[in-house]
Write an enzyme that holds these catalytic residues in place. Sequence first.
Site, PDB file in Angstrom:
ATOM      1  N   GLU A 142      12.775  -4.980  -7.954  1.00 43.83           N
ATOM      2  CA  GLU A 142      13.662  -5.201  -6.812  1.00 43.83           C
ATOM      3  C   GLU A 142      14.932  -5.901  -7.306  1.00 43.83           C
ATOM      4  O   GLU A 142      14.916  -7.083  -7.629  1.00 43.83           O
ATOM      5  CB  GLU A 142      12.965  -6.053  -5.743  1.00 43.83           C
ATOM      6  CG  GLU A 142      11.711  -5.440  -5.157  1.00 43.83           C
ATOM      7  CD  GLU A 142      11.991  -4.468  -4.024  1.00 43.83           C
ATOM      8  OE1 GLU A 142      13.182  -4.254  -3.700  1.00 43.83           O
ATOM      9  OE2 GLU A 142      11.014  -3.937  -3.461  1.00 43.83           O
TER      10      GLU A 142
ATOM     11  N   TYR B  75       0.830  -1.198   0.000  1.00 42.81           N
ATOM     12  CA  TYR B  75       0.000   0.000   0.000  1.00 42.81           C
ATOM     13  C   TYR B  75       0.869   1.255   0.000  1.00 42.81           C
ATOM     14  O   TYR B  75       1.970   1.271   0.545  1.00 42.81           O
ATOM     15  CB  TYR B  75      -0.916   0.031   1.229  1.00 42.81           C
ATOM     16  CG  TYR B  75      -1.764  -1.202   1.384  1.00 42.81           C
ATOM     17  CD1 TYR B  75      -2.977  -1.328   0.716  1.00 42.81           C
ATOM     18  CD2 TYR B  75      -1.341  -2.258   2.188  1.00 42.81           C
ATOM     19  CE1 TYR B  75      -3.756  -2.471   0.849  1.00 42.81           C
ATOM     20  CE2 TYR B  75      -2.113  -3.406   2.331  1.00 42.81           C
ATOM     21  CZ  TYR B  75      -3.316  -3.505   1.659  1.00 42.81           C
ATOM     22  OH  TYR B  75      -4.083  -4.642   1.790  1.00 42.81           O
TER      23      TYR B  75
END
Length: 430
Positions: A394, A375
């Site tokens: 990532e 979120y």
Amino acid sequence: MRILQYSDRGPSVQLLQLALFRAGNTGLELDGVFGQETLNALRRFQASKGLQPTGVYDEATAVVLRPYLTGVALHTVVRGDTLWKLAKRYTTTVAAIETANPGVDSQNLQIGSVLKVPLHFDVVPTNVKYTSELVEAIAEGLTARYPFIEAGSIGESEMGRQLRSFRLGAGSVSVAYNASHHANEWITTPVLLKFLEQYARAYAMGGTVFGRLAETLFNEVTLYIVPLVNPDGVDLVNGAIADGEWYRGARQIAANYPSIAFPSGWKANILGTDLNVNYPALWDEAKRIKYALGYVSPAPRDFVGDYPLSASESRAMYAFTQAHDFRLILAYHSQGEVIFWKFQDYDPPNSYEIAVEFERVSGYAAELTPTASGYAGYKDWFIQEYNLPGYTIEVGRGSNPLPLSLFDDIYQDNIGILVLGMELSLPGAI
């Protein structure tokens, strides 16, 4: 600038060492320690340039050494100069000089005019820690070598540092890549800057990047890059902020969270707000989760801020994104070698299919974001706001900050993503 002398330490010393290394002291260790070898190298350089060999890095020395940071020397044309002679003198190429000086008449160089001469090394280093000072030098060098790169700023950090941006391309479709929302994930900054340099060189020389003709990409897609979203935090992690009021404030914040190493564990901006949980994408849910984990006040990581977009850096990214019509975004983080492609139930057209292509060229896994981190991130907000493909990449594996020894592998893993991010944003590409 900061005057440097024997026994000094830190990233400014490492930049001095980088410049001396590029100037010919190839045996010099880039360790950020101003020891005897650095002293000797600096004295030799000063003497070779007609300066007093004091061994002190002062303003006069900085001016003469600057081209070895930016990668561009300024040459005043004298009688008898030719581009061929200048290329030989500076160990560069005629094509590189012509690229840096559009419109130059190689058959009629004007005496007294000043030419920008690219030097023999890449502008973007991959063997030193990154700071806002280094990014400014890179911006100066890349835009001098490649005048078709447009450098700007999308705003300022909490400390007033410029949030540098770059624009490259002339296409009607725009994409945007960013890096270093998190301070100790700064290895992502040279990933984007190295790609920018490689792509610009390929375009200038009529070459390819990841097998794609750079000219075609340039004409079809406009690429925007914000390589250092969190300059204050990165400067803190890498030692460019090591004293003074801002440092003391950060250290006091860290003292409230003693389990997090300082400064290596710092992800937040300088005021202790984690920028990647500060966007208006179910921010209240991010707050609930992070507060339950104990991050209820400014912290080295995971504090969501007092309200969405409370941090100057996230506000700048928000406004920058709203001011453009980006068809795809990449937000670079570390670590894990994964590609997060979704936010809640939003399913932007072709988003998953593009993630699968990223997975194919990188070896990274396309995954759903873990709930605890799912979120109020930049990627989350972009997908929610525009229903267009947005990805968190990532890079690497290990503990942040990842060591530069991993950089080459990380870059090779990601060059395909960076190219396909442009190519697959085009209508009908997938």
